[in-house]
Design an enzyme around this catalytic site. Structure first.
Site, PDB file in Angstrom:
ATOM      1  CB  CYS A 129      -0.916  -0.011   1.230  1.00  0.00           C
ATOM      2  SG  CYS A 129      -1.954   1.439   1.371  1.00  0.00           S
ATOM      3  CB  CYS A 132      -0.482   2.495   4.042  1.00  0.00           C
ATOM      4  SG  CYS A 132      -2.006   1.802   3.396  1.00  0.00           S
ATOM      5  CG  ASP A 133       3.325   1.329   4.407  1.00  0.00           C
ATOM      6  OD1 ASP A 133       2.810   1.787   5.442  1.00  0.00           O
ATOM      7  OD2 ASP A 133       3.188   0.148   4.045  1.00  0.00           O
TER       8      ASP A 133
END
Ligand code: NAP
Length: 290
Positions: A129, A132-133
């Site tokens: 993701c 997300c990261d």
């Protein structure tokens, strides 16, 4: 006993909750994480109608959750550990809960590559993701693996963070829709490694490099695997008909072979997996519960 239990609060489950509640049914939506599912982890959604400038995935999904709740659906933040389809009941840490109808909006999860080191370095540079990261790797050299819409969008997102992106794809053409593919092909910060596959992810404590199957070694601070999705249908295996990949075989009316049990969204076998088709499934499934 509720009229409808919905498992999963992605766009399919939230829309099912909205339609069920507006139709006067009592609806409980079980969700183990935040509302939104995969869409909630998408940076920018540009093809959901009504938002000409695009809209953030989390923002869209939180609005869907609010709308479902305002209509009267209840969201229970609890992981479903067991599903008894024929009994139309689910078990969480609080015990069993049953309903007259069951809508399975179970969603999908990222497919892993099965490359050496992938599991060990997941969360230590290997990620599924970018939204997300990605922010941890600004200005760094990173890789995205895959050639679909997710890979294209994640590569663009990372390029926008100032990353030098190596797009590693096993063929020499993207399968992403044209609008995404064209932007990827134009973007200079995305270096395309065509006909390439990852053999191994390497690094002691965190990802440092990848070895490709042709023997090349490339240094990367992070690798984002975007190799498609697998359905989250383990809990219904053996109870409902699934295809060879595990997607639930239900018709366009979302009905499964069991009365009162519906499959909606990405976990259902279908040709087009989009937020709008997931939401459409939710509406269709809920309308059958009347
Ligand atoms: P996808 O379209 O299935 O693409 C997966 C990509 O990963 C493909 O390019 C595939 O290669 C590659 N791949 C699969 N297994 C691999 C392996 N073992 N090793 C290396 N590469 C591998 O998946 P997605 O991009 O996650 O999209 C999933 C669904 O969500 C699609 O229906 C997509 O349209 C939709 N989606 C839509 C949007 C949007 O509309 N904006 C955004 C995200 C997702 P091949 O090309 O060679 O098969």
């Amino acid at each position: 006993m509720a009229d409808v239990i919905i498992v999963g609060a992605g766009p399919a489950g939230l829309t099912a909750g909205l339609y069920a509640a507006r139709a006067g049914l009592s609806a409980v939506i079980y969700e183990k994480e935040l509302p939104g599912g995969q869409a909630g982890r998408t940076d920018q959604v540009e093809n959901y109608p009504g938002f000409p400038q695009g809209i953030g995935g989390p923002e869209l999904c939180m609005a869907m959750a609010e709308q479902a709740q305002r209509a009267g659906a209840r969201i229970e933040y609890a992981g479903v550990e067991e599903i008894d389809c024929a009994g139309r009941r689910v078990r969480t840490a609080q015990g069993w809960d049953s309903a007259r109808q069951l809508i399975l909006a179970l969603g999908a999860r990222p497919r892993t590559l099965g490359a050496a080191g992938e599991e060990r370095l997941t969360g230590r540079g290997v990620s599924y993701c970018a939204t997300c990261d990605g922010a941890f790797y600004r200005q760094k050299q990173v890789a995205v693996i895959g050639g679909g819409n997710t890979a294209g969008e994640e590569a663009l997102y990372l390029a926008n963070l100032g990353c030098h992106v190596l797009l590693v794809h096993r063929r020499d053409a993207l399968r992403a829709e044209q609008a995404v593919a064209e932007r990827v092909l134009r973007e200079e910060r995305i270096e395309k490694l065509w006909n390439s596959e990852v053999a191994a992810f390497e690094g002691e404590r965190a990802l440092e490099a990848m070895t490709l199957k042709d023997g090349r070694r490339v240094e990367v601070a992070a690798a984002f695997v975007a190799a498609g999705r697998l359905p989250e249908t383990e809990l219904v295996r053996g109870q409902l008909r699934l295809d060879e990949q595990g997607f639930i075989l239900a018709g366009e009316d979302c009905r499964t072979e069991l009365p009162g049990v519906f499959a909606a969204g990405d976990a259902r076998r279908k040709r087009l997996r989009q937020i709008i088709t997931a939401a459409a499934d939710g509406a269709v499934a809920a309308s059958q519960c009347l």
